[in-house]
Design a protein around this motif. Structure first.
Motif, short mmCIF file in Angstrom:
data_model
loop_
_atom_site.label_atom_id
_atom_site.label_comp_id
_atom_site.label_asym_id
_atom_site.label_seq_id
_atom_site.Cartn_x
_atom_site.Cartn_y
_atom_site.Cartn_z
N PRO A 24 47.57 35.74 25.03
CA PRO A 24 48.62 36.72 25.35
C PRO A 24 49.78 36.64 24.36
N VAL A 25 50.44 37.79 24.16
CA VAL A 25 51.53 37.88 23.19
C VAL A 25 52.81 38.38 23.84
N TYR A 26 52.72 39.37 24.74
CA TYR A 26 53.93 40.01 25.25
C TYR A 26 53.97 40.05 26.78
N GLY A 27 53.36 39.05 27.42
CA GLY A 27 53.38 38.98 28.88
C GLY A 27 52.40 39.91 29.55
N GLU A 28 51.39 40.38 28.82
CA GLU A 28 50.42 41.30 29.36
C GLU A 28 49.47 40.60 30.35
N PRO A 29 48.94 41.33 31.34
CA PRO A 29 47.99 40.74 32.30
C PRO A 29 46.72 40.29 31.58
N THR A 30 46.05 39.32 32.16
CA THR A 30 44.83 38.80 31.57
C THR A 30 43.71 38.78 32.60
N ASP A 31 42.48 38.77 32.10
CA ASP A 31 41.27 38.62 32.90
C ASP A 31 40.39 37.64 32.18
N GLY A 32 40.57 36.36 32.48
CA GLY A 32 39.90 35.32 31.72
C GLY A 32 40.43 35.30 30.30
N GLU A 33 39.52 35.44 29.33
CA GLU A 33 39.93 35.43 27.92
C GLU A 33 40.42 36.80 27.46
N TRP A 34 40.32 37.80 28.32
CA TRP A 34 40.68 39.17 27.93
C TRP A 34 42.10 39.50 28.35
N ARG A 35 42.80 40.27 27.53
CA ARG A 35 44.18 40.64 27.83
C ARG A 35 44.36 42.15 27.74
N ARG A 36 45.18 42.67 28.63
CA ARG A 36 45.37 44.11 28.74
C ARG A 36 46.05 44.66 27.49
#
Length: 208
Positions: A24-36
């Protein structure tokens, strides 16, 4: 819409959205290793959400102009190849450097996109030129940086009407900028980035 390799759709808090695999870079939600990949915070993300044919395939070399703190270019570096990130202001560059710590092929450059001669010795030929600069003369910036694009490369530009002329109607600004771009690029597609970004036009083009 077919997404480039390395971009998927995931569920985040009950809402489906684009995602890339990375820290993550800007506080975005994550799903495991994936980020929104939030299209409200990213013009390129908005272009993808709107179904524009960006030509991205997930393995390109990229020159990103106007990288700021790394919100969008970090997503690009999650799925693309070598990614050169040009940013003029020292303050956001510090955050960009932080985003690059976990991305070994993201290369931040403290340079002015209006002066490509200052980084021409560093940047190799690229498959994709992403432009997101808040400055007057956005078509000229694209023209100056055309030198880096391969013959079959793509320009993916987010044109900001207010940066060109805060008093003019956005449609008139877009018409003028696209006409100037047309001297150097073949325009493949344009689309307003509403509802994600007001008074912005997404442009997909290839060098003439």
């Amino acid at each position: 819409m077919t997404l480039p390799a390395g971009i998927e759709r995931h569920d985040f808090d009950g809402e489906t959205g684009l995602a890339t695999r990375g820290s993550p870079v800007y506080g975005e939600p994550t799903d495991g290793e994936w980020r929104r990949w939030d299209p409200h915070r990213s013009k390129l993300g908005a272009m993808l959400e709107l179904g524009m044919d960006t030509g991205l395939d997930g393995d390109e070399t990229v020159l990103y102009l106007g990288a700021a703190a790394g919100t969008t270019v970090s997503h690009v570096a999650d799925f693309a190849g070598p990614t050169y990130a040009v940013e003029f202001a020292p303050r956001p560059l510090r955050e960009l450097l932080s985003a690059a710590e976990d991305r070994d092929h993201l290369f931040p450059l403290l340079k002015d996109a209006r002066r490509p001669e200052t980084y021409a010795h560093v940047v190799e030929p690229v498959d994709v030129l992403v432009q997101d600069v808040a400055t007057r003369g956005q078509a000229r910036v694209a023209a100056l940086n055309r030198q880096f694009l391969t013959e079959d490369g793509r320009l993916l530009a987010a044109i900001k009407a207010r940066s060109e002329d805060v008093t003019a109607a956005p449609e008139a600004v877009f018409e003028d900028v696209v006409a100037e771009l047309d001297d150097h690029y073949e325009i493949l597609e344009t689309d307003r980035l509403t509802p994600y970004h007001e008074d912005h036009l997404g442009v997909v083009a290839q060098p003439r």
